[in-house]
Motif scaffolding. Structure first.
Motif, PDB file in Angstrom:
ATOM      1  N   HIS A 142       0.690  -1.143   0.039  1.00 27.77           N
ATOM      2  CA  HIS A 142      -0.037  -0.086   0.202  1.00 27.77           C
ATOM      3  C   HIS A 142       0.914   1.182  -0.014  1.00 27.77           C
ATOM      4  CE1 HIS A 142      -3.524  -2.596   0.877  1.00 27.77           C
ATOM      5  NE2 HIS A 142      -2.905  -3.109   1.772  1.00 27.77           N
ATOM      6  N   LEU A 143       1.891   1.245  -0.744  1.00 23.63           N
ATOM      7  CA  LEU A 143       2.729   2.418  -0.926  1.00 23.63           C
ATOM      8  C   LEU A 143       2.487   3.257  -2.019  1.00 23.63           C
ATOM      9  CD1 LEU A 143       6.213   1.205   0.678  1.00 23.63           C
ATOM     10  CD2 LEU A 143       4.751   2.646   1.654  1.00 23.63           C
ATOM     11  N   LEU A 144       1.755   2.817  -3.086  1.00 28.74           N
ATOM     12  CA  LEU A 144       1.399   3.407  -4.378  1.00 28.74           C
ATOM     13  C   LEU A 144       0.842   4.821  -3.997  1.00 28.74           C
ATOM     14  CD1 LEU A 144       0.271   0.522  -6.599  1.00 28.74           C
ATOM     15  CD2 LEU A 144       2.401   1.936  -6.611  1.00 28.74           C
ATOM     16  N   ASN A 145       1.070   5.919  -4.675  1.00 26.78           N
ATOM     17  CA  ASN A 145       0.623   7.197  -4.726  1.00 26.78           C
ATOM     18  C   ASN A 145       0.830   7.529  -3.243  1.00 26.78           C
ATOM     19  OD1 ASN A 145      -0.775   7.192  -7.333  1.00 26.78           O
ATOM     20  ND2 ASN A 145      -2.259   5.779  -6.224  1.00 26.78           N
ATOM     21  N   SER A 146       1.935   7.360  -2.572  1.00 22.35           N
ATOM     22  CA  SER A 146       2.478   8.070  -1.355  1.00 22.35           C
ATOM     23  C   SER A 146       3.531   8.364  -1.310  1.00 22.35           C
ATOM     24  CB  SER A 146       2.204   6.752  -0.413  1.00 22.35           C
ATOM     25  OG  SER A 146       3.325   5.877  -0.544  1.00 22.35           O
ATOM     26  N   LEU A 147       3.847   9.438  -0.657  1.00 21.76           N
ATOM     27  CA  LEU A 147       5.090  10.026  -0.567  1.00 21.76           C
ATOM     28  C   LEU A 147       6.247   9.348   0.027  1.00 21.76           C
ATOM     29  CD1 LEU A 147       6.417  13.078  -0.885  1.00 21.76           C
ATOM     30  CD2 LEU A 147       6.046  13.452   1.529  1.00 21.76           C
ATOM     31  N   PRO A 148       6.157   8.523   1.261  1.00 19.09           N
ATOM     32  CA  PRO A 148       7.292   7.576   1.533  1.00 19.09           C
ATOM     33  C   PRO A 148       7.687   6.588   0.583  1.00 19.09           C
ATOM     34  CG  PRO A 148       5.645   7.860   3.236  1.00 19.09           C
ATOM     35  CD  PRO A 148       4.833   8.305   2.147  1.00 19.09           C
ATOM     36  N   GLY A 149       6.718   6.276  -0.311  1.00 17.78           N
ATOM     37  CA  GLY A 149       6.937   5.225  -1.463  1.00 17.78           C
ATOM     38  C   GLY A 149       7.755   5.751  -2.382  1.00 17.78           C
ATOM     39  N   LEU A 150       7.385   6.987  -2.886  1.00 15.46           N
ATOM     40  CA  LEU A 150       8.357   7.867  -3.786  1.00 15.46           C
ATOM     41  C   LEU A 150       9.762   8.054  -3.356  1.00 15.46           C
ATOM     42  CD1 LEU A 150       7.928   8.459  -6.886  1.00 15.46           C
ATOM     43  CD2 LEU A 150       7.162  10.893  -5.987  1.00 15.46           C
ATOM     44  N   VAL A 151       9.838   8.444  -1.999  1.00 14.59           N
ATOM     45  CA  VAL A 151      11.188   8.644  -1.416  1.00 14.59           C
ATOM     46  C   VAL A 151      12.171   7.489  -1.416  1.00 14.59           C
ATOM     47  CG1 VAL A 151      12.298   9.193   0.872  1.00 14.59           C
ATOM     48  CG2 VAL A 151      10.227  10.313   0.074  1.00 14.59           C
ATOM     49  N   LEU A 152      11.289   6.312  -1.000  1.00 13.77           N
ATOM     50  CA  LEU A 152      12.110   4.934  -1.081  1.00 13.77           C
ATOM     51  C   LEU A 152      12.719   4.531  -2.381  1.00 13.77           C
ATOM     52  CD1 LEU A 152      10.291   2.956   1.569  1.00 13.77           C
ATOM     53  CD2 LEU A 152      12.481   3.937   1.973  1.00 13.77           C
ATOM     54  N   ALA A 153      11.886   4.782  -3.415  1.00 16.11           N
ATOM     55  CA  ALA A 153      11.988   4.565  -4.557  1.00 16.11           C
ATOM     56  C   ALA A 153      13.346   5.348  -5.300  1.00 16.11           C
ATOM     57  CB  ALA A 153      10.896   4.678  -5.636  1.00 16.11           C
ATOM     58  N   ASP A 154      13.267   6.635  -5.109  1.00 20.87           N
ATOM     59  CA  ASP A 154      14.247   7.361  -5.329  1.00 20.87           C
ATOM     60  C   ASP A 154      15.507   7.357  -4.713  1.00 20.87           C
ATOM     61  OD1 ASP A 154      12.807   8.744  -7.530  1.00 20.87           O
ATOM     62  OD2 ASP A 154      11.833  10.077  -6.235  1.00 20.87           O
ATOM     63  N   ALA A 155      15.234   6.973  -3.430  1.00 22.87           N
ATOM     64  CA  ALA A 155      16.697   6.599  -2.703  1.00 22.87           C
ATOM     65  C   ALA A 155      17.598   5.571  -3.293  1.00 22.87           C
ATOM     66  CB  ALA A 155      16.348   6.495  -1.272  1.00 22.87           C
ATOM     67  N   SER A 156      16.678   4.427  -3.847  1.00 19.69           N
ATOM     68  CA  SER A 156      17.443   3.309  -4.446  1.00 19.69           C
ATOM     69  C   SER A 156      18.373   3.710  -5.593  1.00 19.69           C
ATOM     70  CB  SER A 156      16.201   2.384  -5.069  1.00 19.69           C
ATOM     71  OG  SER A 156      15.704   2.778  -6.204  1.00 19.69           O
ATOM     72  N   LEU A 157      18.090   5.047  -6.097  1.00 20.05           N
ATOM     73  CA  LEU A 157      18.802   5.479  -7.270  1.00 20.05           C
ATOM     74  C   LEU A 157      20.117   6.049  -6.709  1.00 20.05           C
ATOM     75  CD1 LEU A 157      16.288   7.616  -9.367  1.00 20.05           C
ATOM     76  CD2 LEU A 157      17.254   5.147  -9.845  1.00 20.05           C
ATOM     77  N   GLY A 158      20.140   6.686  -5.435  1.00 21.75           N
ATOM     78  CA  GLY A 158      21.217   7.149  -5.048  1.00 21.75           C
ATOM     79  C   GLY A 158      22.319   6.385  -4.142  1.00 21.75           C
ATOM     80  N   ILE A 159      21.755   5.293  -3.539  1.00 16.50           N
ATOM     81  CA  ILE A 159      22.592   4.414  -2.632  1.00 16.50           C
ATOM     82  C   ILE A 159      23.658   3.985  -3.358  1.00 16.50           C
ATOM     83  CG2 ILE A 159      22.326   2.570  -1.037  1.00 16.50           C
ATOM     84  CD1 ILE A 159      19.366   3.432  -0.090  1.00 16.50           C
ATOM     85  N   PRO A 160      23.370   3.211  -4.372  1.00 16.38           N
ATOM     86  CA  PRO A 160      24.636   2.321  -5.017  1.00 16.38           C
ATOM     87  C   PRO A 160      25.560   3.292  -5.472  1.00 16.38           C
ATOM     88  CG  PRO A 160      22.665   1.557  -5.749  1.00 16.38           C
ATOM     89  CD  PRO A 160      22.206   2.741  -4.843  1.00 16.38           C
ATOM     90  N   PHE A 161      25.190   4.544  -5.887  1.00 15.93           N
ATOM     91  CA  PHE A 161      26.265   5.586  -6.390  1.00 15.93           C
ATOM     92  C   PHE A 161      26.878   6.109  -5.309  1.00 15.93           C
ATOM     93  CE2 PHE A 161      27.527   9.845  -7.734  1.00 15.93           C
ATOM     94  CZ  PHE A 161      28.039   9.678  -8.956  1.00 15.93           C
ATOM     95  N   SER A 162      26.227   6.349  -4.235  1.00 19.32           N
ATOM     96  CA  SER A 162      27.050   6.943  -3.161  1.00 19.32           C
ATOM     97  C   SER A 162      27.817   6.231  -2.449  1.00 19.32           C
ATOM     98  CB  SER A 162      25.671   7.633  -2.328  1.00 19.32           C
ATOM     99  OG  SER A 162      24.997   8.369  -2.704  1.00 19.32           O
ATOM    100  N   ILE A 163      27.683   4.777  -2.293  1.00 22.96           N
ATOM    101  CA  ILE A 163      28.410   3.950  -1.799  1.00 22.96           C
ATOM    102  C   ILE A 163      29.676   3.888  -2.641  1.00 22.96           C
ATOM    103  CG2 ILE A 163      29.019   1.302  -1.297  1.00 22.96           C
ATOM    104  CD1 ILE A 163      26.065   1.191  -0.793  1.00 22.96           C
ATOM    105  N   LEU A 164      29.756   3.645  -3.757  1.00 32.83           N
ATOM    106  CA  LEU A 164      30.836   3.263  -4.794  1.00 32.83           C
ATOM    107  C   LEU A 164      31.728   4.783  -4.751  1.00 32.83           C
ATOM    108  CD1 LEU A 164      29.247   1.773  -7.996  1.00 32.83           C
ATOM    109  CD2 LEU A 164      30.876   1.028  -5.971  1.00 32.83           C
ATOM    110  N   LEU A 165      31.066   6.026  -4.683  1.00 32.44           N
ATOM    111  CA  LEU A 165      31.747   7.394  -4.583  1.00 32.44           C
ATOM    112  C   LEU A 165      32.571   7.449  -3.374  1.00 32.44           C
ATOM    113  CD1 LEU A 165      32.179   9.860  -6.065  1.00 32.44           C
ATOM    114  CD2 LEU A 165      30.292  10.945  -5.059  1.00 32.44           C
TER     115      LEU A 165
END
Length: 284
Positions: A142-165
């Motif tokens: 039940h995370l569709l159309n929710s602010l926390p769901g979009l935050v977690l999804a977008d965080a998945s873009l930055g976590i791998p790159f941040s770890i490597l950097l």
């Protein structure tokens, strides 16, 4: 005569070098103008009221802020949502990636090379594949159309790159600093928070900047995981705006200018932190 000839050759060489330098400068300026022209046209159109794609002047002789007023009225809420999503995703990325990068950089973990390879591979997965996989999971949670769901999804873009950097930054920290802290009685957590994080400030700021930009510019997750106006970031708002404002480009371009402004300000503010030599002056 040979000395005179040598001097003439030297002067000739300097003139050729100066001419090449001027030619390179001219070429660089031409390329810069070509690259910046879309930005100029975006700002130019945003300052002209009542223009379409066919009657836009080359210069705003009578600038107007009506497009910005309409854009703020129509897209102000979407800008706030994008800001909340980007800040939340950046915070999650840094909280998770910073200790992970330190562990991969400093501790002899079993299978460390394999972990790094897996993180690299995650950067190669197309975003649409991740979005489709998240859709089913989000529907169950039940995370569709929710602010926390979009935050977690977008965080998945930055976590791998941040770890490597940040791993590459933390790997350059002199061992003497960490060993001195341990000798003084600091535990691993205290050493990490009091020594490693401050010394890695430039790397953390750089990772945070890119995580923010990833989340701020996200369109695919917003389009896939949201279907109502309740959680609509500015990227999706502009996409929907185009269909309603095809004959009035001033509000559209004003919305784009407002959407680009936070990224431009962050890049200007953070550019002094994005530099090499993060440990300069740390060992005395």
């Amino acid at each position: 005569m040979s000395a005179v000839t040598a001097q003439r050759g030297t002067r000739r060489g300097k003139r050729r070098g100066a001419q090449r330098g001027k030619g390179s400068t001219v070429v660089a300026l031409v390329i810069l103008c070509v690259l910046l022209f879309p930005v100029y046209w975006m700002v130019n159109t945003s300052l002209q009221s009542g223009v379409t794609s066919f009657n836009t002047d080359w210069f705003p002789f009578h600038p107007s802020l009506s497009g910005y007023r309409q854009a703020i009225a129509d897209q102000g809420g979407h800008l706030l949502i994008s800001l909340a999503v980007a800040l939340g995703a950046t915070a999650i990325s840094l909280v998770l990636a910073t200790p992970a990068a330190y562990g991969l950089a400093r501790f002899p973990l079993p299978g460390r090379g394999g972990i790094i390879v897996v993180i690299l591979v995650t950067q190669m997965i197309p975003g649409i594949v991740v979005a489709n996989a998240l859709y089913g999971t989000y529907s169950s949670l039940h995370l569709l159309n929710s602010l926390p769901g979009l935050v977690l999804a977008d965080a998945s873009l930055g976590i791998p790159f941040s770890i490597l950097l940040m791993r590459s930054f933390m790997a350059t920290i002199p061992k003497e600093i960490i060993e001195a802290a341990r000798v003084d009685g600091a535990g691993r957590l205290r050493t990490f928070l009091s020594i490693v994080v401050p010394v890695s400030r430039n790397g953390i700021i750089t990772a945070g900047l890119f995580s923010f930009l990833f989340a701020w510019s996200d369109f695919l997750f917003a389009l896939t995981l949201t279907s109502t106006d309740k959680v609509t970031p500015i990227t999706l708002g502009i996409y929907q705006y185009l269909g309603a404002q095809t004959e009035q480009w001033s509000p559209v371009m004003a919305s784009v200018v407002l959407a680009c402004a936070p990224s431009a300000v962050l890049l200007v503010v953070a550019q002094r932190f994005i530099a090499s030599g993060i440990t300069g002056g740390s060992v005395k």
